[in-house]
Design an enzyme around this catalytic site. Structure first.
Site, short mmCIF file in Angstrom:
data_model
loop_
_atom_site.label_atom_id
_atom_site.label_comp_id
_atom_site.label_asym_id
_atom_site.label_seq_id
_atom_site.Cartn_x
_atom_site.Cartn_y
_atom_site.Cartn_z
N ASP A 16 0.46 -6.88 12.13
CA ASP A 16 0.84 -7.16 10.74
C ASP A 16 2.28 -7.64 10.77
OD1 ASP A 16 0.96 -7.21 7.93
OD2 ASP A 16 1.67 -5.15 7.82
N SER A 17 2.72 -8.22 9.66
CA SER A 17 4.11 -8.63 9.56
C SER A 17 5.04 -7.41 9.62
CB SER A 17 4.33 -9.38 8.26
OG SER A 17 3.87 -8.60 7.18
N CYS A 79 -3.22 -8.09 8.32
CA CYS A 79 -2.26 -8.71 7.40
C CYS A 79 -3.03 -9.79 6.64
CB CYS A 79 -1.12 -9.33 8.19
SG CYS A 79 0.01 -10.35 7.22
N GLU A 158 8.59 -1.42 -0.13
CA GLU A 158 9.44 -1.16 1.04
C GLU A 158 10.66 -0.33 0.65
OE1 GLU A 158 9.79 -3.89 4.07
OE2 GLU A 158 7.64 -3.51 4.09
N CYS A 190 -3.37 -7.32 -0.18
CA CYS A 190 -2.13 -7.20 0.58
C CYS A 190 -2.09 -5.79 1.15
CB CYS A 190 -0.93 -7.45 -0.33
SG CYS A 190 0.64 -7.15 0.48
N HIS A 192 0.20 -3.75 1.71
CA HIS A 192 1.10 -2.77 1.09
C HIS A 192 0.52 -2.13 -0.17
CE1 HIS A 192 4.13 -4.48 3.70
NE2 HIS A 192 5.07 -3.72 3.19
N1 DGL Z 1 1.34 -7.92 5.37
C1 DGL Z 1 1.48 -8.88 4.28
C2 DGL Z 1 0.10 -9.12 3.67
O1 DGL Z 1 -0.81 -8.32 3.79
C3 DGL Z 1 2.45 -8.40 3.23
C4 DGL Z 1 3.89 -8.37 3.69
C5 DGL Z 1 4.45 -9.75 4.01
O2 DGL Z 1 4.60 -10.58 3.09
O3 DGL Z 1 4.71 -9.99 5.17
O4 DGL Z 1 -0.09 -10.14 3.06
#
Ligand code: DGL
Length: 273
Positions: A16-17, A79, A158, A190, A192
């Site tokens: 993931d990011s 992600c 975050e 997403c 998060h």
């Molecule tokens: N992990 C990203 C997603 O699920 C969210 C966080 C980001 O923008 O990197 O889209």
């Protein structure tokens, strides 16, 4: 003589990011406790959601290469933004099975035959890719689909403003147009957003179904691992190894929050080697 079940004790690779993908890891650990997991969070380059498709594809490629170099048997793109922009290309380039989070989410949204009017909240990158909109429309005709980019939510989460009046106000602004359109289902597209479920339930009219793909993703993964004969031996006790490209106390705290338990030792990953 009985047939021996084919098993594979190598870890599953997740990336993931950042640490948001740990919501998917948590669901997988619950459903498949024997699986070991190697997780990469590209915290040094977070967020992906505001980057261009080319950049996201390049980052995703480096993330997968890191996981493969550590011997994973399959990759989960935990992600939404990376799934939306990079999944088809990753599948073309690599031989290990690669799963994304969009298809499981779509299956979950459409599991209820009454679903008709779907709202999607996600990063700008995911909404602009139209990946969810296309995947939904391919599975069922006649759906009314509304995508809403919600770029402010990731930074608020975050910052741990999970139960903050400012987050509530911003969420309301994002939800209003979807509620006005009479959605019966809201997809949390997403990694998060599962942390906002209590607030979302409070803000949405009763009867709007929330779809968070983490659980469906775990079920999808179990089906795929079974089909590919890649499940871990049942007696194995799965371990979690966590790598981040940038280490900070804040990410450690967040990892704890997403995982709902201590993430253990976190190592620093260097990509592109
Ligand atoms: N992990 C990203 C997603 O699920 C969210 C966080 C980001 O923008 O990197 O889209």
């Amino acid at each position: 003589m009985g047939t021996l079940a084919v098993v594979n004790s190598a870890p599953l690779g997740f990336f993931d990011s950042g640490v948001g993908g740990l919501t998917v890891v948590r669901a997988v650990q619950e459903l498949l406790p024997a699986e070991s997991i190697l997780y990469l969070g590209d915290t040094a380059r977070l967020p992906y959601g505001s980057k261009s498709p080319e950049t996201i594809r390049q980052f995703a490629d480096e993330d997968v290469r890191f996981l493969i170099s550590h011997g994973v048997k399959a990759v989960v793109v935990a992600c939404n933004t990376a799934t939306a922009h990079a999944l088809p290309r990753l599948r073309e380039h690599y031989r290990v099975p690669i799963l994304g989070v969009i298809q499981p989410g779509v299956e979950d949204a459409l599991a209820d035959p009454k679903t008709e009017r779907i709202g999607i909240i996600a990063t700008r990158g995911t909404i602009n890719s139209h990946a969810y909109q296309h995947a939904l429309a391919q599975c069922r005709t006649g759906l009314v689909i509304h995508g809403q980019a919600a770029p402010l939510l990731v930074p608020l989460i975050e910052e741990n403003w999970i139960d903050h009046p400012v987050t509530r106000q911003i969420l309301q602004v994002y939800l209003d147009p979807l509620v006005d359109k009479g959605i019966d289902t809201l997809m949390l597209a997403c990694t998060h957003y599962p942390l906002l479920i209590p607030m979302l339930k409070d803000l949405l009219p009763p009867g709007v179904r929330l779809v968070d793909s983490a659980t469906t993703c775990a079920e999808h993964l179990r089906r795929e691992l079974t089909r590919l004969e890649l499940l871990a031996p049942a007696a194995q006790s799965g371990k979690l190894e966590l790598y981040l490209t940038d280490l900070s106390e804040q990410f450690e705290q967040l990892a704890h929050q997403f995982l709902k338990k201590s993430p253990g030792r976190i190592r620093r990953a260097v990509l592109g080697g």
